[in-house]
Design a protein around this motif. Structure first.
Motif, PDB file in Angstrom:
ATOM      1  N   UNK A  40      54.045  20.941 -68.921  1.00 58.47           N
ATOM      2  CA  UNK A  40      55.181  20.713 -68.338  1.00 58.47           C
ATOM      3  C   UNK A  40      56.473  20.602 -69.105  1.00 58.47           C
ATOM      4  N   UNK A  41      56.050  19.625 -70.056  1.00 55.44           N
ATOM      5  CA  UNK A  41      57.162  19.279 -71.322  1.00 55.44           C
ATOM      6  C   UNK A  41      57.293  20.552 -72.088  1.00 55.44           C
ATOM      7  N   UNK A  42      56.285  21.088 -72.390  1.00 50.44           N
ATOM      8  CA  UNK A  42      56.455  22.590 -73.182  1.00 50.44           C
ATOM      9  C   UNK A  42      57.386  23.479 -72.325  1.00 50.44           C
ATOM     10  N   UNK A  57      65.706  24.866 -62.236  1.00 47.09           N
ATOM     11  CA  UNK A  57      65.702  24.794 -60.959  1.00 47.09           C
ATOM     12  C   UNK A  57      64.540  25.231 -60.559  1.00 47.09           C
ATOM     13  N   UNK A  58      63.680  26.063 -60.989  1.00 46.68           N
ATOM     14  CA  UNK A  58      62.391  26.692 -60.854  1.00 46.68           C
ATOM     15  C   UNK A  58      61.503  25.526 -60.966  1.00 46.68           C
ATOM     16  N   UNK A  59      61.398  24.731 -62.273  1.00 44.38           N
ATOM     17  CA  UNK A  59      60.869  23.654 -62.336  1.00 44.38           C
ATOM     18  C   UNK A  59      60.665  22.588 -61.203  1.00 44.38           C
ATOM     19  N   UNK A  60      61.924  22.260 -60.988  1.00 43.98           N
ATOM     20  CA  UNK A  60      62.239  21.345 -59.784  1.00 43.98           C
ATOM     21  C   UNK A  60      61.703  21.821 -58.329  1.00 43.98           C
ATOM     22  N   UNK A  61      61.713  22.910 -58.377  1.00 41.24           N
ATOM     23  CA  UNK A  61      61.252  23.477 -57.023  1.00 41.24           C
ATOM     24  C   UNK A  61      59.726  23.364 -57.065  1.00 41.24           C
ATOM     25  N   UNK A  62      59.115  23.625 -58.264  1.00 40.31           N
ATOM     26  CA  UNK A  62      57.471  23.422 -58.482  1.00 40.31           C
ATOM     27  C   UNK A  62      57.072  22.075 -58.187  1.00 40.31           C
ATOM     28  N   UNK A  85      60.470  10.011 -67.503  1.00 38.02           N
ATOM     29  CA  UNK A  85      60.032   9.671 -68.970  1.00 38.02           C
ATOM     30  C   UNK A  85      59.815  11.087 -69.625  1.00 38.02           C
ATOM     31  N   UNK A  86      58.867  11.876 -68.809  1.00 38.73           N
ATOM     32  CA  UNK A  86      58.866  13.150 -69.375  1.00 38.73           C
ATOM     33  C   UNK A  86      60.120  14.033 -69.614  1.00 38.73           C
ATOM     34  N   UNK A  87      60.779  13.965 -68.673  1.00 40.44           N
ATOM     35  CA  UNK A  87      62.268  14.796 -69.010  1.00 40.44           C
ATOM     36  C   UNK A  87      62.975  14.320 -70.108  1.00 40.44           C
TER      37      UNK A  87
END
Length: 101
Positions: A40-42, A57-62, A85-87
Motif C-alpha cells: 500500500x505504501x509503495x 481516489x482509486x486507493x481510497x475507494x479500494x 500512520x501509513x499515509x
C-alpha cells in the motif's frame, strides 16, 4: 534509484513504528499485514512521485471497499490509526525525495 533507497530505509523504520502501534492496540504484527502495508505504501509513494492524483481516489475507494465486509472485526480506531500512520509515512518519503532532488 534514489526513490527506492528512501522507500527501503523508510520501510525499516515503519516496521518499528507499526510494531509499536500494534502493541498499543494489543494486536500482533503478522507477515501478511506487513506485506500488505508495504504494498500500500509503495503504491501511494509511486502515485505521489509520478503526480497522479487520480490514484489517490482509486486507493481510497479500494480501502473503503475492503472495509464494507467487516468479518475480521478490526476496530475502527485501529484501522484509522494504521491508515493515518501509513499515509503520513508516505508523505514523509515524498517530502524527503522532493527535498533531496
Amino acid at each position: 534509484m534514489f526513490h527506492t533507497a528512501i522507500f527501503v530505509v523508510g520501510e525499516l523504520g515503519a516496521l518499528v513504528l507499526f510494531f509499536l502501534v500494534t502493541k498499543m492496540f494489543s494486536r500482533s504484527l503478522t507477515l501478511s499485514s506487513v506485506l500488505r502495508g508495504v504494498l500500500e505504501r509503495g503504491f501511494l509513494y509511486i502515485i505521489l512521485v509520478v503526480d497522479l492524483p487520480q490514484g489517490l481516489a482509486f486507493f481510497g475507494a479500494l480501502k473503503i471497499a475492503t472495509r464494507l465486509k467487516d468479518d475480521d472485526k478490526i476496530s475502527n480506531d485501529y484501522f484509522l490509526t494504521g491508515n493515518l500512520v501509513s499515509v503520513l509515512i508516505v508523505i514523509g518519503y515524498y517530502l524527503i525525495s522532493q527535498y533531496c532532488f
